[in-house]
Design a protein around this motif. Structure first.
Motif, PDB file in Angstrom:
ATOM      1  N   ALA A   1       0.860  -1.186   0.000  1.00 50.53           N
ATOM      2  CA  ALA A   1       0.000   0.000   0.000  1.00 50.53           C
ATOM      3  C   ALA A   1       0.895   1.234   0.000  1.00 50.53           C
ATOM      4  CB  ALA A   1      -0.917   0.001   1.222  1.00 50.53           C
ATOM      5  N   ASN A   2       0.298   2.403  -0.236  1.00 49.72           N
ATOM      6  CA  ASN A   2       1.058   3.641  -0.224  1.00 49.72           C
ATOM      7  C   ASN A   2       1.720   3.856   1.136  1.00 49.72           C
ATOM      8  OD1 ASN A   2       0.232   4.263  -2.839  1.00 49.72           O
ATOM      9  ND2 ASN A   2      -1.499   5.501  -2.163  1.00 49.72           N
ATOM     10  N   PHE A   3       2.955   4.354   1.118  1.00 52.09           N
ATOM     11  CA  PHE A   3       3.630   4.652   2.375  1.00 52.09           C
ATOM     12  C   PHE A   3       4.434   5.941   2.221  1.00 52.09           C
ATOM     13  CE2 PHE A   3       6.572   2.267  -0.173  1.00 52.09           C
ATOM     14  CZ  PHE A   3       7.840   2.728   0.136  1.00 52.09           C
ATOM     15  N   GLY A   4       4.361   6.783   3.265  1.00 51.46           N
ATOM     16  CA  GLY A   4       5.124   8.014   3.306  1.00 51.46           C
ATOM     17  C   GLY A   4       6.234   7.899   4.338  1.00 51.46           C
ATOM     18  N   MET A   5       7.449   8.237   3.941  1.00 54.44           N
ATOM     19  CA  MET A   5       8.613   8.057   4.817  1.00 54.44           C
ATOM     20  C   MET A   5       8.906   9.267   5.699  1.00 54.44           C
ATOM     21  SD  MET A   5      11.188   5.892   2.334  1.00 54.44           S
ATOM     22  CE  MET A   5      10.825   6.786   0.824  1.00 54.44           C
ATOM     23  N   GLY A   6       8.180  10.342   5.528  1.00 53.89           N
ATOM     24  CA  GLY A   6       8.366  11.500   6.399  1.00 53.89           C
ATOM     25  C   GLY A   6       9.744  12.123   6.296  1.00 53.89           C
ATOM     26  N   ASN A   7      10.304  12.123   5.074  1.00 49.73           N
ATOM     27  CA  ASN A   7      11.620  12.737   4.823  1.00 49.73           C
ATOM     28  C   ASN A   7      12.727  12.122   5.669  1.00 49.73           C
ATOM     29  OD1 ASN A   7      10.704  14.690   2.866  1.00 49.73           O
ATOM     30  ND2 ASN A   7       9.804  15.833   4.572  1.00 49.73           N
ATOM     31  N   ARG A   8      12.621  10.833   5.928  1.00 51.59           N
ATOM     32  CA  ARG A   8      13.664  10.147   6.681  1.00 51.59           C
ATOM     33  C   ARG A   8      14.301   9.069   5.820  1.00 51.59           C
ATOM     34  NH1 ARG A   8      10.574   8.420  11.629  1.00 51.59           N
ATOM     35  NH2 ARG A   8       9.377  10.223  10.986  1.00 51.59           N
ATOM     36  N   ILE A   9      15.329   8.434   6.381  1.00 53.83           N
ATOM     37  CA  ILE A   9      16.036   7.351   5.701  1.00 53.83           C
ATOM     38  C   ILE A   9      15.529   6.017   6.217  1.00 53.83           C
ATOM     39  CG2 ILE A   9      18.289   6.278   5.318  1.00 53.83           C
ATOM     40  CD1 ILE A   9      19.546   9.049   5.675  1.00 53.83           C
ATOM     41  N   PHE A  10      15.163   5.134   5.312  1.00 54.33           N
ATOM     42  CA  PHE A  10      14.830   3.753   5.646  1.00 54.33           C
ATOM     43  C   PHE A  10      16.043   2.891   5.311  1.00 54.33           C
ATOM     44  CE2 PHE A  10       9.885   3.434   5.430  1.00 54.33           C
ATOM     45  CZ  PHE A  10       9.782   4.420   6.405  1.00 54.33           C
ATOM     46  N   ASN A  11      16.632   2.270   6.333  1.00 56.88           N
ATOM     47  CA  ASN A  11      17.756   1.369   6.120  1.00 56.88           C
ATOM     48  C   ASN A  11      17.238  -0.059   6.064  1.00 56.88           C
ATOM     49  OD1 ASN A  11      19.944   3.399   6.380  1.00 56.88           O
ATOM     50  ND2 ASN A  11      19.189   3.566   8.474  1.00 56.88           N
ATOM     51  N   ILE A  12      17.433  -0.735   4.930  1.00 53.40           N
ATOM     52  CA  ILE A  12      16.906  -2.083   4.738  1.00 53.40           C
ATOM     53  C   ILE A  12      18.088  -3.049   4.660  1.00 53.40           C
ATOM     54  CG2 ILE A  12      15.302  -3.516   3.452  1.00 53.40           C
ATOM     55  CD1 ILE A  12      14.109  -0.836   4.356  1.00 53.40           C
ATOM     56  N   ALA A  13      18.250  -3.878   5.687  1.00 54.73           N
ATOM     57  CA  ALA A  13      19.369  -4.822   5.715  1.00 54.73           C
ATOM     58  C   ALA A  13      19.082  -6.065   4.884  1.00 54.73           C
ATOM     59  CB  ALA A  13      19.677  -5.227   7.158  1.00 54.73           C
ATOM     60  N   GLY A  14      17.815  -6.470   4.805  1.00 60.85           N
ATOM     61  CA  GLY A  14      17.435  -7.676   4.079  1.00 60.85           C
ATOM     62  C   GLY A  14      16.826  -7.349   2.734  1.00 60.85           C
ATOM     63  N   THR A  15      15.652  -7.904   2.457  1.00 68.27           N
ATOM     64  CA  THR A  15      15.010  -7.757   1.154  1.00 68.27           C
ATOM     65  C   THR A  15      13.975  -6.632   1.171  1.00 68.27           C
ATOM     66  OG1 THR A  15      15.295 -10.109   0.668  1.00 68.27           O
ATOM     67  CG2 THR A  15      13.646  -8.928  -0.609  1.00 68.27           C
ATOM     68  N   LEU A  16      14.025  -5.808   0.147  1.00 61.59           N
ATOM     69  CA  LEU A  16      13.035  -4.749  -0.059  1.00 61.59           C
ATOM     70  C   LEU A  16      12.081  -5.191  -1.157  1.00 61.59           C
ATOM     71  CD1 LEU A  16      11.971  -1.806   0.304  1.00 61.59           C
ATOM     72  CD2 LEU A  16      13.650  -1.117  -1.427  1.00 61.59           C
ATOM     73  N   ASN A  17      10.811  -5.380  -0.790  1.00 62.20           N
ATOM     74  CA  ASN A  17       9.768  -5.755  -1.750  1.00 62.20           C
ATOM     75  C   ASN A  17       8.788  -4.603  -1.890  1.00 62.20           C
ATOM     76  OD1 ASN A  17      10.159  -8.671  -2.541  1.00 62.20           O
ATOM     77  ND2 ASN A  17      10.124  -8.921  -0.323  1.00 62.20           N
ATOM     78  N   LEU A  18       8.904  -3.851  -2.979  1.00 61.43           N
ATOM     79  CA  LEU A  18       7.946  -2.787  -3.283  1.00 61.43           C
ATOM     80  C   LEU A  18       6.927  -3.377  -4.244  1.00 61.43           C
ATOM     81  CD1 LEU A  18      10.481   0.156  -3.809  1.00 61.43           C
ATOM     82  CD2 LEU A  18       9.216  -0.427  -1.723  1.00 61.43           C
ATOM     83  N   LEU A  19       5.839  -3.918  -3.695  1.00 58.66           N
ATOM     84  CA  LEU A  19       4.953  -4.768  -4.485  1.00 58.66           C
ATOM     85  C   LEU A  19       3.734  -4.055  -5.015  1.00 58.66           C
ATOM     86  CD1 LEU A  19       5.096  -8.087  -2.430  1.00 58.66           C
ATOM     87  CD2 LEU A  19       6.587  -7.305  -4.284  1.00 58.66           C
ATOM     88  N   SER A  20       3.246  -3.024  -4.314  1.00 60.26           N
ATOM     89  CA  SER A  20       2.004  -2.399  -4.738  1.00 60.26           C
ATOM     90  C   SER A  20       1.971  -0.945  -4.283  1.00 60.26           C
ATOM     91  CB  SER A  20       0.801  -3.159  -4.173  1.00 60.26           C
ATOM     92  OG  SER A  20      -0.411  -2.601  -4.613  1.00 60.26           O
ATOM     93  N   SER A  21       1.193  -0.114  -5.007  1.00 63.22           N
ATOM     94  CA  SER A  21       0.999   1.308  -4.686  1.00 63.22           C
ATOM     95  C   SER A  21       2.307   2.063  -4.835  1.00 63.22           C
ATOM     96  CB  SER A  21       0.379   1.463  -3.298  1.00 63.22           C
ATOM     97  OG  SER A  21      -0.879   0.811  -3.265  1.00 63.22           O
ATOM     98  N   SER A  22       2.603   3.041  -3.960  1.00 63.22           N
ATOM     99  CA  SER A  22       3.786   3.864  -4.161  1.00 63.22           C
ATOM    100  C   SER A  22       4.336   4.339  -2.828  1.00 63.22           C
ATOM    101  CB  SER A  22       3.464   5.074  -5.048  1.00 63.22           C
ATOM    102  OG  SER A  22       2.566   5.953  -4.390  1.00 63.22           O
ATOM    103  N   GLY A  23       5.545   4.907  -2.888  1.00 62.53           N
ATOM    104  CA  GLY A  23       6.182   5.435  -1.683  1.00 62.53           C
ATOM    105  C   GLY A  23       6.963   6.685  -2.001  1.00 62.53           C
ATOM    106  N   GLY A  24       7.089   7.585  -1.010  1.00 64.36           N
ATOM    107  CA  GLY A  24       7.810   8.821  -1.286  1.00 64.36           C
ATOM    108  C   GLY A  24       8.219   9.562  -0.042  1.00 64.36           C
ATOM    109  N   ASN A  25       8.780  10.752  -0.280  1.00 67.37           N
ATOM    110  CA  ASN A  25       9.190  11.667   0.787  1.00 67.37           C
ATOM    111  C   ASN A  25      10.261  11.059   1.690  1.00 67.37           C
ATOM    112  OD1 ASN A  25       7.257  13.557  -0.074  1.00 67.37           O
ATOM    113  ND2 ASN A  25       5.687  12.509   1.117  1.00 67.37           N
ATOM    114  N   GLY A  26      11.277  10.453   1.077  1.00 69.25           N
ATOM    115  CA  GLY A  26      12.349   9.888   1.869  1.00 69.25           C
ATOM    116  C   GLY A  26      13.335   9.138   1.009  1.00 69.25           C
ATOM    117  N   THR A  27      14.312   8.524   1.687  1.00 65.74           N
ATOM    118  CA  THR A  27      15.380   7.777   1.016  1.00 65.74           C
ATOM    119  C   THR A  27      15.408   6.352   1.519  1.00 65.74           C
ATOM    120  OG1 THR A  27      16.731   9.781   0.788  1.00 65.74           O
ATOM    121  CG2 THR A  27      17.867   7.665   0.608  1.00 65.74           C
TER     122      THR A  27
END
Length: 231
Positions: A131-157
């Motif tokens: 589903a859509n997700f907003g990161m609030g202008n922050r950094i998401f650190n992903i150590a494992g697997t990133l699955n962007l499967l549906s909808s969209s994401g923004g406002n961050g790194t």
């Protein structure tokens, strides 16, 4: 709403069983001091969970936040489950001003969600978005697997140190994507739209292997090659 409050520094509360389920349905859960251990049971939150102090240990069972079951972290330590945490409340916020330890588990965004609060970054092991997700202008650190499967994401790194998968239902968004870390990674696009933010390769070791074309024709800038190898 009535609340179940833990506010005792030397007290540990946990279910007596190491299996089964524990559901918070009518009384919100507030941890102010002390320790809560899930003890391996599956946790369901239909009401808010607030951690303002103490330590919350999610254990190894599943954690599910349903409608009304928001997550607010303003202090203390939240150790997520090493299994799967599924976040279902529609259009809600996750406030992360405190320590969020991913504990090697998988975080699933299953309904439109905004991450807010004062923290400048948030760590995940595996992150799956449906589903859509907003990161609030922050950094998401992903150590494992990133699955962007549906909808969209923004406002961050997103700083991805593991595999990156773009699902056929993903519609892009303005997020920035960075390949980082020392391990080998695989990028796969199964027919979705890549985020339009800046894509960067900045690895200190390992290789990014392209299992499909990396189409950045809709991106804000060209691919930035800072350090590392992509094949």
């Amino acid at each position: 709403m009535p609340r179940f409050i833990i506010n005792a520094p030397n007290v540990t509360i946990q279910p007596s069983s190491t299996s089964g389920t524990l559901t918070f349905a009518q009384i919100s859960f507030v941890l102010q001091n002390g320790t809560f251990n899930s003890n391996g049971v599956n946790l369901f939150f239909n009401v808010p969970l607030t951690v303002s102090g103490g330590t919350f240990n999610g254990g190894s069972g599943s954690m599910t936040f349903n409608s009304g079951g928001t997550l607010t972290l303003t202090g203390g330590v939240f150790n997520a489950t090493s299994g799967t945490l599924t976040y279902n409340p529609f259009g809600s916020n996750i406030t992360t001003d405190a320590t969020f330890n991913p504990n090697g588990g998988t975080f699933v965004v299953n309904a439109p969600t905004n991450f807010n609060g004062n923290a400048t970054s948030m760590n995940f092991h595996n992150l799956t978005t449906l589903a859509n997700f907003g990161m609030g202008n922050r950094i998401f650190n992903i150590a494992g697997t990133l699955n962007l499967l549906s909808s969209s994401g923004g406002n961050g790194t997103i700083q991805a140190a593991g595999d990156v998968v773009i699902g056929s239902g993903f519609t892009g968004g303005s997020g920035l994507i960075q390949f980082v870390g020392t391990g080998n990674q695989t990028y796969t696009n199964n027919g979705g739209v890549n985020p339009t933010g800046i894509w960067t390769l900045n690895k200190t070791g390992g290789t990014v292997n392209l299992a499909s074309n990396l189409d950045l024709s809709n991106a804000a800038t060209n691919f930035v090659l800072t350090n590392g190898t992509i094949t």
